[in-house]
Design an enzyme around this catalytic site. Sequence first.
Site, PDB file in Angstrom:
ATOM      1  N   LYS A  41       0.712  -1.160  -0.177  1.00 27.09           N
ATOM      2  CA  LYS A  41      -0.017  -0.033  -0.028  1.00 27.09           C
ATOM      3  C   LYS A  41       0.981   1.317  -0.222  1.00 27.09           C
ATOM      4  CE  LYS A  41      -3.015  -2.446   2.952  1.00 27.09           C
ATOM      5  NZ  LYS A  41      -3.244  -2.710   4.639  1.00 27.09           N
ATOM      6  N   GLY A  42       2.089   1.159   0.553  1.00 26.68           N
ATOM      7  CA  GLY A  42       3.054   2.178   0.704  1.00 26.68           C
ATOM      8  C   GLY A  42       3.113   3.205  -0.309  1.00 26.68           C
ATOM      9  N   GLU A  97       7.918   2.493  -5.812  1.00 29.83           N
ATOM     10  CA  GLU A  97       7.926   2.119  -4.452  1.00 29.83           C
ATOM     11  C   GLU A  97       7.841   3.154  -3.487  1.00 29.83           C
ATOM     12  OE1 GLU A  97       7.724   0.100  -2.214  1.00 29.83           O
ATOM     13  OE2 GLU A  97       8.545  -1.822  -2.425  1.00 29.83           O
ATOM     14  N   PHE A 150      13.724   3.758  11.023  1.00 26.41           N
ATOM     15  CA  PHE A 150      12.255   3.419  10.725  1.00 26.41           C
ATOM     16  C   PHE A 150      11.303   4.498  10.350  1.00 26.41           C
ATOM     17  CE2 PHE A 150       8.266   1.380  10.509  1.00 26.41           C
ATOM     18  CZ  PHE A 150       8.419   0.316   9.558  1.00 26.41           C
ATOM     19  N   VAL A 151      11.034   4.692   9.229  1.00 30.15           N
ATOM     20  CA  VAL A 151      10.310   6.090   9.024  1.00 30.15           C
ATOM     21  C   VAL A 151       8.856   5.826   8.457  1.00 30.15           C
ATOM     22  CG1 VAL A 151      12.339   7.309   8.132  1.00 30.15           C
ATOM     23  CG2 VAL A 151      10.995   5.808   6.209  1.00 30.15           C
TER      24      VAL A 151
HETATM   25  P1  IMP Z   1      12.741  -4.444   1.405  1.00 32.02           P
HETATM   26  O1  IMP Z   1      12.246  -5.852   0.536  1.00 32.02           O
HETATM   27  O2  IMP Z   1      13.570  -4.842   2.445  1.00 32.02           O
HETATM   28  O3  IMP Z   1      13.310  -3.580   0.454  1.00 32.02           O
HETATM   29  O4  IMP Z   1      11.674  -3.592   2.015  1.00 32.02           O
HETATM   30  C1  IMP Z   1      10.740  -2.969   1.473  1.00 32.02           C
HETATM   31  C2  IMP Z   1       9.645  -2.664   2.006  1.00 32.02           C
HETATM   32  O5  IMP Z   1       9.595  -2.818   3.432  1.00 32.02           O
HETATM   33  C3  IMP Z   1       9.139  -1.315   1.515  1.00 32.02           C
HETATM   34  O6  IMP Z   1       8.005  -1.600   0.722  1.00 32.02           O
HETATM   35  C4  IMP Z   1       8.203  -1.077   2.907  1.00 32.02           C
HETATM   36  O7  IMP Z   1       6.870  -1.493   2.843  1.00 32.02           O
HETATM   37  C5  IMP Z   1       8.877  -1.724   4.208  1.00 32.02           C
HETATM   38  N1  IMP Z   1       9.664  -1.039   4.888  1.00 32.02           N
HETATM   39  C6  IMP Z   1      11.104  -0.927   4.831  1.00 32.02           C
HETATM   40  N2  IMP Z   1      11.724   0.007   5.529  1.00 32.02           N
HETATM   41  C7  IMP Z   1      10.518   0.698   5.990  1.00 32.02           C
HETATM   42  C8  IMP Z   1      10.444   1.819   6.993  1.00 32.02           C
HETATM   43  O8  IMP Z   1      11.549   2.390   7.465  1.00 32.02           O
HETATM   44  N3  IMP Z   1       9.254   2.333   7.555  1.00 32.02           N
HETATM   45  C9  IMP Z   1       8.420   1.485   6.798  1.00 32.02           C
HETATM   46  N4  IMP Z   1       8.062   0.520   5.929  1.00 32.02           N
HETATM   47  C10 IMP Z   1       9.726   0.081   5.634  1.00 32.02           C
HETATM   48 MG    MG Z   2       6.508  -1.183   0.169  1.00 30.50          MG
END
Ligand code: IMP
Ligand code: MG
Length: 175
Positions: A41-42, A97, A150-151
């Site tokens: 959803k982000g 993304e 963490f944001v």
């Molecule tokens: P990755 O597969 O580790 O690159 O993670 C990507 C997904 O993790 C992102 O699309 C977010 O949904 C979630 N995510 C990663 N870091 C954060 C953060 O700091 N805040 C909130 N969601 C995060």
């Molecule tokens: Mg995401």
Amino acid sequence: MEDKIRVLLTEEEVDEKIKQLGLKISEDYAGRSVHLICVLKGGAFFMCELAKRITVPVSMDFMSVSSYGNGTATSGAVKIIKDLDEPIEDKDVLIVEDIIDSGTTLHYLTEILYKRKPASIRICTLLDKPERRTADVKVDYVGFNIPDEFVVGYGLDYAQKYRNLPYIGVVEVDK
Ligand code: IMP
Ligand code: MG
């Protein structure tokens, strides 16, 4: 209980950056159209704002994959929760993304999408945490490189909260 949130990027900074990204993408795709794929959803807030700033023809589709549970730590697993509505064959795909962290999600997603024979795939992310990268992904457009914190906000959640904040903030966890 209310979490404390420290502003990392203001609404104005984010809006200005999205304007610049829209300009750059419009230049790069001049004479073509671009098929935006939102990772739900982000990515939804960012994709809508970005789409408004792109001047070449735009089409959009949405996809949902799971990578994280309700906490701040990665589970490692990724699976398709909601697939695209339309085929992407011969389209110039731009994956949008919210954030790239380990890169696992995007690594996995681009692998799946390449099999569907698009004309091209590029990746655009609002935020990037390059320090955290463990999977191999080539990111074409980055809004902001941020530190390993963490944001939330602008689509990003903490246990499904704070997606609606118009800025990017850091949740201050009590220790
Ligand atoms: P990755 O597969 O580790 O690159 O993670 C990507 C997904 O993790 C992102 O699309 C977010 O949904 C979630 N995510 C990663 N870091 C954060 C953060 O700091 N805040 C909130 N969601 C995060
Ligand atoms: Mg995401």
